[in-house]
Write an enzyme that holds these catalytic residues in place. Structure first.
Site, PDB file in Angstrom:
ATOM      1  N   GLU A 271       0.848  -1.193   0.000  1.00 15.47           N
ATOM      2  CA  GLU A 271       0.000   0.000   0.000  1.00 15.47           C
ATOM      3  C   GLU A 271       0.887   1.247   0.000  1.00 15.47           C
ATOM      4  OE1 GLU A 271      -2.292   0.002   3.529  1.00 15.47           O
ATOM      5  OE2 GLU A 271      -3.477  -1.768   3.025  1.00 15.47           O
ATOM      6  N   LYS A 273       2.167   4.491   1.678  1.00 12.26           N
ATOM      7  CA  LYS A 273       2.229   5.019   3.048  1.00 12.26           C
ATOM      8  C   LYS A 273       1.799   6.479   3.000  1.00 12.26           C
ATOM      9  CE  LYS A 273       4.905   5.242   7.248  1.00 12.26           C
ATOM     10  NZ  LYS A 273       4.154   6.416   7.695  1.00 12.26           N
ATOM     11  N   LEU A 274       0.676   6.763   3.626  1.00 14.05           N
ATOM     12  CA  LEU A 274       0.104   8.110   3.569  1.00 14.05           C
ATOM     13  C   LEU A 274       0.760   9.025   4.597  1.00 14.05           C
ATOM     14  CD1 LEU A 274      -3.615   7.015   3.195  1.00 14.05           C
ATOM     15  CD2 LEU A 274      -2.118   7.884   1.406  1.00 14.05           C
ATOM     16  N   ARG A 278      -2.966   9.712  11.623  1.00 18.33           N
ATOM     17  CA  ARG A 278      -3.653   8.446  11.906  1.00 18.33           C
ATOM     18  C   ARG A 278      -4.903   8.746  12.731  1.00 18.33           C
ATOM     19  NH1 ARG A 278      -1.440   3.162  12.463  1.00 18.33           N
ATOM     20  NH2 ARG A 278      -3.182   1.675  12.465  1.00 18.33           N
ATOM     21  N   LYS A 345       2.153  16.333   4.953  1.00 21.91           N
ATOM     22  CA  LYS A 345       2.011  16.887   6.304  1.00 21.91           C
ATOM     23  C   LYS A 345       3.053  17.949   6.613  1.00 21.91           C
ATOM     24  CE  LYS A 345       2.384  14.314  10.135  1.00 21.91           C
ATOM     25  NZ  LYS A 345       2.056  13.260  11.113  1.00 21.91           N
ATOM     26  N   GLU A 427       5.485   9.429   0.778  1.00 21.20           N
ATOM     27  CA  GLU A 427       6.308   9.193   1.965  1.00 21.20           C
ATOM     28  C   GLU A 427       7.008   7.840   1.928  1.00 21.20           C
ATOM     29  OE1 GLU A 427       5.987   9.736   6.802  1.00 21.20           O
ATOM     30  OE2 GLU A 427       4.228   9.088   5.691  1.00 21.20           O
ATOM     31  N   LYS A 432       2.121  -5.584   4.024  1.00 18.83           N
ATOM     32  CA  LYS A 432       1.300  -6.229   5.053  1.00 18.83           C
ATOM     33  C   LYS A 432       1.032  -7.694   4.711  1.00 18.83           C
ATOM     34  CE  LYS A 432      -1.140  -1.947   6.337  1.00 18.83           C
ATOM     35  NZ  LYS A 432      -2.460  -1.288   6.441  1.00 18.83           N
ATOM     36  N   LYS A 449       6.918  -1.088   7.244  1.00 14.99           N
ATOM     37  CA  LYS A 449       6.946   0.168   6.485  1.00 14.99           C
ATOM     38  C   LYS A 449       8.342   0.385   5.903  1.00 14.99           C
ATOM     39  CE  LYS A 449       7.763   2.945  10.679  1.00 14.99           C
ATOM     40  NZ  LYS A 449       7.306   4.059  11.504  1.00 14.99           N
TER      41      LYS A 449
END
Length: 911
Positions: A271, A273-274, A278, A345, A427, A432, A449
Site C-alpha cells: 500500500e 504510506k500516507l 492516523r 504533512k 512518503e 502487510k 513500512k
C-alpha cells in the site's frame, strides 16, 4: 446516596504528601523489585481503605484513578492541556514568590538547563525549583489528592478559557498549601514526566494483570482503574469497543533484503504510506467520534453528527443503508480539489485544525475495519477485513476513500513500488501480511513500512554548520541535546563566508557518547545568546538558540532528512523534516558547509523531497544505489581576521613608565582616538597590549558596546573602562584612580571597592567634589515619579488580587469609586450637608479600601443614597450621560457589607 458517594472518596481522605513520599521512595530505590514494592504498598493500603470506606455500598464508582492519573500523567485524556511548561512555571514562581528578577534564585529557575556545577540537576526544573522553594515553603502540605486534582482541573479549564489570572490563582493555592517536596512532584505531574525509573507497563502490571491490555484497547485510564479495581477478578473479553479509543496497530521498519522472509515467503499486500494523521472513526447511526493514535478526541473538528464538522457532513451518506455501526482505521488527509492531490504533512497546515474557508478539504483514507454492526473483526485476517471494508461505504473522491493495495510476491516488486513512491513524492510504502490479525499497540506483527530515508544512499544529505545549541533535560541534562544548524551566504570569490542563515534544529541520530564528545569539543566556544544583541554573523528566524558559537570555531554535521518544508521559524524560510545527524564531517573546514544557493537548488530538485534517487538491483541480486562523488577538499588557508591582529609596535618610542607591566585589552576607541592610536599611546607609557582579555589583563578599554564587549560584560570577569580614563592618564602623565564616570562595567571586587568609596549616584564619601563633578552626579539622578494615592490604590488592589488578599474585609471596597449624596446640589461642594450619617459612611468606606470622591464624574462606580431620596432622579439623569454606568445604592449596602465582612449582593440594595 449519589451525593454521599461523590463526597466519600478515598482521594478526599489521602494526603497528597503520602503520594509524594511514595514517589520519592520509588525514585530513590535502586532495583526494579524495590521500586515495585513501594508502589504495591501504596496501592494495597489504598484498596484496603477503599474496602473499609465503601463496605456498606454497592456499585461504587470510586477507584484508584485519582492517584493513577497523577502517577501516569502522560496517559491523562480527561483533563485538557495545562498550557504550562518549565519557562512559564519559572516566571510564575518568580512573580508569586516576589523573587528579584536578577537574583540568584530567579536566574536558577529561568536558566534551569544551564549547568552550574552544583547538585548535578541541570535540565531538571523540578529539582532546581525544589532547592529554591525549600526555605520558603511549609514543612508538610495540607492538600488531599482530590484537592490537587480539582486545582489541576481548574488550571486546565482556565487555560482552555485563556484565563491566565485564574491559572495564577490556582497555582498560588497549590504553592501556599504544599511543601517543597510536594511541589517538586507537582511540577513533574504538570510537565508530565515523573522520572520514576519505572515504566508504565510495570505500573500497569502491578495494578492488574489485564491493565496494560485493557488500556491498549480503550486508552481510558479511568475505565482501567474502575473495571480492574479488584486484582483477583480478570476480564474475560478484552477487545475493541464502540466509542472507546484504542491504540492502533503499528508497522515496524523493514529491511528490504529480508522482506520475503518476513512475509514467510508468501504473497503480501503493498500500500502507499500516507503522510497524514492516523485517525480512527467510530460510527453509530448519526453519531460519530474520531480519535487520534494517542487517544485524543477530535470529534469537534471532524463532526459528531451529519450537520457539523469538516468531514462528517460530506461522508454520512456514503455509508451503505445496512451499515448502522462501524469502526474504521485510516489516515486523515488534506485534499486540494483544484489540483486533485493530497497535501504532505510537512506543508503549512494542520489537518486537525483546518478552518472552513480553507482551500483544502478533509479526506479520510481508510485502510482497515475493526467492527461492523456489533460484529468485532479484530481477530479476522487482514484479507477478510479488506473484503468487508469494500462493502461498508461507497468511496467519494476527496472525501472518503479506500487505500488501494496491490498483491506482490518478491523483493523486486517492493523495490519497484518504492521507486514509484519516490517518483510520486510520496512518503513511502507499507507491506502487510494478508493473514495478520489486528493487534492494538503492537508494532510489526505482520505490518512493515519502508521509507526512502530508511534505505542507505537514497537520500540527498546536507552538510550544514552548527551555530547554536540547547541545553538538555533529563538524562541529557548538563550537555547540549540539540543543535541549531545553518547554511552560508555565498561569499565573494576567494573569500570565506561571514553570514549564516539558520535552517533547522537537530538532536536525534547521535548516541549519548557522540553527543557528549561533540559537546566536549565545542564546550569552550559556547556563548550566551542574547535576543536583543544577537551575533551579526548568525541570522535567525523566530527560533533562537540558548547559546551560540562563532562559525569559525564550529563543525559541520552531515544531516539526513525526509524533505525540505516551508517554515518561518528559520531565516532560510524553510526547514528539514525529520532531521537526524548522520556523522560529524571532521574532513571539512567550517567554511565548506552548504550555501543558500545549494539549498535552493536541492529544494527545487524534487519539490523539496530529499529522496530523488532510485534503488537498483545489483548483479548479486542485492539492492544497490548509485555512489556519488565526494566533493574535492579545499586546501586549508590559515590566517587571522584583520581586527584580531596584534598592532605593530616596533616603531613606538617609550616616553613614560606609568603603565609598566600593566596589560590592557583595547576593544574599540573613539572617533578622535581610534583603537590603533590608543594602543600606540599605551605602549608609549610602558603598557602591554593583548587582543583578548586574560587573567592578567588589568582592564578592557571600550569606546562602544559591540558584541564582543557585551560578552565580556556578561562574563563578569573584567572591568570595562571608557577611553576617557586613558586620555586623562595621558594628559596628566599619571595613573589616575578610577571614578564611576569612567566605568562601563565593574567586576565584583571593583564593585565592592566602589560601594565603600561612593554612593549609588557616584558621589565620593571622602573626596571633595568640584562644581563640574557635582553637575555630573546630579545629571545621573533620575526624578522619582511619586505616585498619587489614587495610583497607589490601584497598585495595592493588584497586589491584593495577585496574592489572594482581596478576600480580606479591609479591602472589600478596594476597586470601588464612591460618591455619597452629601450635597444639596450635585457637584456643588459649598452645599455639603454636615453632620449626616453619610459622613460616617464615607470614613468607613475609605477605611475598607474605597476611593471616596466629592465630584460625580466619569469613573464613579457607586452612588450611595441616605434617607433623603429627593435627588435620585437627578442622579439617574446624570447616569444617562456617562459611558460607564454607576449603580445607585442604599446606604444599608455599606452597613451590611461591613457587618458581615463581605460585599453583599448589590441587586438587593438598588434604588
Amino acid at each position: 446516596m449519589a451525593a454521599s458517594q461523590t463526597s466519600q472518596t478515598v482521594a478526599s481522605h489521602v494526603p497528597f504528601a503520602d503520594l509524594c513520599s511514595t514517589l520519592e521512595r520509588i525514585q530513590k530505590s535502586k532495583g526494579r523489585a524495590e521500586k515495585i514494592r513501594h508502589f504495591r504498598e501504596f496501592l494495597d493500603s489504598w484498596r484496603k481503605f477503599h474496602d473499609a470506606l465503601h463496605k456498606n455500598h454497592k456499585d461504587v464508582t470510586d477507584s484508584f484513578y485519582p492517584a493513577m492519573r497523577l502517577i501516569l500523567p502522560q496517559l491523562e485524556r480527561e483533563r485538557m492541556a495545562y498550557g504550562i511548561k518549565e519557562t512559564m512555571l519559572a516566571k510564575l514562581y518568580i512573580e508569586l514568590l516576589n523573587l528579584p528578577r536578577d537574583g540568584k534564585d530567579a536566574l536558577k529557575l529561568l536558566n534551569y538547563r544551564t549547568p552550574t556545577g552544583t547538585h548535578g540537576d541541570a535540565g531538571d526544573f523540578a529539582m532546581i525549583a525544589y532547592f529554591v522553594l525549600k526555605p520558603r515553603c511549609l514543612q508538610k502540605g495540607s492538600l488531599t489528592i482530590q484537592q490537587v486534582n480539582d486545582l489541576l482541573d481548574s488550571i486546565a479549564s482556565n487555560n482552555s478559557a485563556k484565563r491566565k489570572d485564574l491559572i495564577k490563582k490556582s497555582l498560588l493555592q497549590l504553592i501556599t498549601q504544599s511543601s517543597a517536596l510536594e511541589q517538586k512532584w507537582l511540577i513533574r505531574m504538570i510537565i508530565k514526566d515523573l522520572k520514576l525509573g519505572v515504566s508504565q507497563q510495570t505500573i500497569f502490571s502491578v495494578f492488574h494483570n489485564d491493565a496494560a491490555e485493557l488500556h491498549n484497547v480503550t486508552t481510558d485510564l479511568e475505565k482501567v482503574c474502575r473495571q480492574l479495581h479488584d486484582p483477583s477478578v480478570g476480564l474475560s473479553d478484552i477487545s475493541i469497543t464502540l466509542f472507546s479509543a484504542f491504540k492502533p496497530m503499528l508497522a515496524a521498519i523493514a529491511d528490504i533484503e529480508h522482506i520475503e522472509k518476513d512475509m514467510k515467503h508468501q504473497s503480501f499486500y503493498i500500500e502507499t504510506k500516507l503522510d497524514g494523521e492516523r485517525m480512527q472513526m467510530h460510527k453509530d447511526g448519526d453519531v460519530y467520534k474520531y480519535f487520534s493514535r494517542n487517544g485524543y478526541n477530535y470529534t469537534d473538528q471532524f463532526g459528531a453528527s451529519p450537520t457539523e464538522g469538516s468531514l462528517t457532513p460530506f461522508i454520512h451518506n456514503a455509508f451503505k443503508a445496512d451499515i448502522q455501526i462501524c469502526i474504521l482505521d485510516g489516515e486523515m488527509m488534506a485534499y486540494n480539489p483544484n489540483t486533485q492531490t493530497f497535501m504532505q504533512k510537512g506543508t503549512k497546515f494542520d489537518i486537525k485544525r483546518m478552518v472552513e474557508d480553507s482551500d483544502l478539504q478533509t479526506c479520510y483514507c481508510v485502510f482497515d475495519v475493526l467492527m461492523v454492526n456489533n460484529k468485532k473483526l479484530g481477530h479476522e485476517t487482514l484479507r477478510k477485513r479488506y473484503e468487508i471494508l469494500s462493502s461498508i461505504f461507497t468511496p467519494i473522491p476527496g472525501r472518503i476513500e479506500i487505500v488501494q493495495k496491490t498483491q506482490a510476491h518478491t523483493k523486486n516488486e517492493v523495490i519497484d513500488a518504492l521507486n514509484e513512491a519516490i517518483d510520486k513524492r510520496e512518503e513511502g510504502i507499507m507491506v502487510k501480511q494478508p493473514l495478520s490479525i489486528y493487534k492494538p499497540d503492537k508494532r510489526g506483527e505482520g505490518w512493515l513500512k519502508i521509507k526512502p530515508e530508511y534505505v542507505s544512499g537514497l537520500m540527498d544529505e546536507l552538510d550544514i554548520l552548527i551555530v547554536g545549541g540547547y541545553w538538555g533535560k533529563g538524562s541529557r541534562g548538563g550537555m547540549m541535546s540539540h543543535f541549531l544548524c545553518a547554511v552560508a551566504e555565498k561569499p565573494p570569490p576567494g573569500e570565506k563566508p561571514s553570514v549564516f542563515h539558520t535552517l533547522s534544529r537537530v538532536g536525534s541520530g547521535c548516541t549519548m557518547k557522540e553527543l557528549y564528545d561533540l559537546g566536549l569539543k565545542l564546550a569552550k566556544y559556547w556563548k550566551p545568546f542574547h535576543r536583543k544583541a544577537p551575533p551579526s554573523s548568525i541570522l535567525c528566524g523566530t527560533e533562537k538558540p540558548e547559546v551560540y558559537i562563532e562559525p569559525c570555531n564550529s563543525v559541520i554535521v552531515q544531516i539526513k532528512a525526509a524533505e525540505i518544508v516551508p517554515s518561518d521559524m528559520y531565516k532560510t524560510g524553510c526547514t528539514l523534516r525529520f532531521p537526524r545527524i548522520e556523522k560529524i564531517r571532521d574532513d571539512k573546514e567550517w567554511h565548506e558547509c552548504m550555501t543558500l544557493d545549494d539549498l535552493e537548488q536541492l529544494r527545487g530538485k524534487a519539490s523539496g523531497k530529499l529522496a530523488s534517487k532510485h534503488l537498483y538491483i545489483g548483479g548479486d541480486d542485492e539492492p544497490q544505489e548509485k555512489k556519488r562523488k565526494a566533493a574535492p577538499k579545499m586546501k586549508k588557508v590559515i590566517g587571522i581576521i584583520e581586527h584580531l591582529k596584534a598592532p605593530n609596535l616596533t616603531n613606538v618610542n617609550k616616553i613614560s613608565n606609568i603603565f609598566e607591566d600593566v596589560e590592557f585589552c583595547v576593544m574599540s576607541g573613539t572617533d578622535s582616538q581610534p583603537k590603533p592610536d590608543l594602543e600606540n599611546r599605551i605602549a608609549e607609557f610602558g603598557g602591554y597590549i593583548v587582543q583578548n582579555p586574560g587573567p592578567d589583563t588589568y582592564c578592557v578599554i571600550a569606546g562602544s558596546e559591540n558584541i564582543r564587549v557585551k560578552n565580556i560584560i556578561l562574563s563578569n570577569k573584567h572591568d570595562v573602562v571608557k577611553p576617557a580614563w586613558l586620555l586623562e592618564c595621558f594628559k596628566t602623565k599619571s595613573f589616575v584612580p578610577w571614578q564611576p564616570r569612567f566605568m562601563i562595567h565593574m567586576c565584583p571586587s571593583t564593585k565592592e571597592h566602589f560601594a565603600r568609596e561612593y554612593d549609588c549616584y557616584g558621589d565620593s564619601y571622602f573626596i571633595d567634589t568640584d562644581l563640574n563633578q557635582l553637575k555630573e552626579v546630579f545629571s545621573g539622578i533620575k526624578n522619582s515619579n511619586e505616585q498619587t494615592p489614587e495610583e497607589m490604590a490601584s497598585l495595592i488592589a493588584d497586589l491584593e488580587y495577585r496574592y489572594s488578599w482581596d478576600c480580606s474585609p479591609l479591602s472589600m471596597f478596594r476597586r470601588h469609586t464612591v460618591y455619597l449624596d452629601s450635597y444639596a446640589v450635585i457637584n456643588d461642594l459649598s452645599t455639603k450637608n454636615e453632620g449626616t450619617r453619610l459622613a460616617i459612611k464615607a470614613l468607613e468606606l475609605r477605611f475598607h479600601g474605597a476611593k471616596v470622591v466629592s465630584c460625580l464624574a466619569e469613573g464613579v462606580s457607586h452612588v450611595i443614597i441616605g434617607e433623603d431620596h429627593s435627588r435620585v432622579a437627578d442622579f439617574k439623569a446624570f447616569r444617562r450621560t456617562f459611558k460607564r454606568k454607576f449603580k445607585i445604592l442604599k446606604e444599608s449596602w455599606v452597613t451590611d457589607s461591613i457587618d458581615k465582612c463581605e460585599l453583599q449582593e448589590e441587586n438587593q440594595y438598588l434604588i
